[in-house]
Write an enzyme that holds these catalytic residues in place. Sequence first.
Site, PDB file in Angstrom:
ATOM      1  N   CYS A 111       0.858  -1.182   0.000  1.00  0.00           N
ATOM      2  CA  CYS A 111       0.000   0.000   0.000  1.00  0.00           C
ATOM      3  C   CYS A 111       0.893   1.231   0.000  1.00  0.00           C
ATOM      4  CB  CYS A 111      -0.883  -0.008   1.248  1.00  0.00           C
ATOM      5  SG  CYS A 111      -1.904   1.466   1.400  1.00  0.00           S
ATOM      6  N   HIS A 153      -8.922  -3.401  -2.235  1.00  0.00           N
ATOM      7  CA  HIS A 153      -7.955  -2.596  -1.482  1.00  0.00           C
ATOM      8  C   HIS A 153      -8.347  -1.106  -1.509  1.00  0.00           C
ATOM      9  CE1 HIS A 153      -3.608  -1.758  -0.275  1.00  0.00           C
ATOM     10  NE2 HIS A 153      -4.095  -0.559  -0.576  1.00  0.00           N
ATOM     11  N   GLU A 154      -8.680  -0.603  -2.689  1.00  0.00           N
ATOM     12  CA  GLU A 154      -8.978   0.837  -2.820  1.00  0.00           C
ATOM     13  C   GLU A 154     -10.318   1.196  -2.184  1.00  0.00           C
ATOM     14  OE1 GLU A 154      -6.591   2.658  -3.490  1.00  0.00           O
ATOM     15  OE2 GLU A 154      -5.295   1.138  -4.404  1.00  0.00           O
TER      16      GLU A 154
HETATM   17 ZN    ZN Z   1      -3.551   1.343  -0.071  1.00  0.00          ZN
END
Ligand code: ZN
Length: 199
Positions: A111, A153-154
């Site tokens: 990330c 994830h986003e």
């Molecule tokens: Zn991230």
Amino acid sequence: MAVREIIQVGHPVLRQPARALAPTELASAEIQQLIIDMRETMRAAPGVGLAAPQIAESLQLVVIEDPKAFHEGFSAEQLAARERTPVDFHVLVNPKLTLIGDEKVMHFEGCLSFASFSMVVSRHRKVRVDALDEHGQPVSRTAVGWYARILQHEVDHLHGTVCCDRMDPRTLTTPDNYANYYGGKTVAEAKAIIGKPGA
Ligand code: ZN
């Protein structure tokens, strides 16, 4: 056009639920400029996705791009294991994610807001996202494999969730150690190396 600072985990904005954008707001010069800045920031990082909270803008806005050039460092076998194929640049506004089926897959991921670490995260293999594009038009995409992982994830970022919340904590690694010990291996092989906690 400006490359913006990507904030790091611990910053309170990364833990706030981001607010939805009204279609009228989306048409504003300010938001259109923000989208351009997010695209340039993601490309400069470089990364395959960026959510607005990562540049301290608590808005439901995500940019994604996984160009073929990013795949050059991986073998065909590694790309196949991740079901990773190129994804063109696109913008998702107010995305709603639907998890499809029960199948989950584990891979190391990173990330931009948890820089200098990778970790194994279990994610659904298949999802659907319903959103608006940058022009306010409804879009619906079904994704499998790595693109489904990027979407999960986003969209997590828009709900105040960072990937470390979902990680297998014993798999946390620096990039150097990832390359040295786990890079060419499957997650099962990596986990065998890491082993279980001692008694
Ligand atoms: Zn991230």
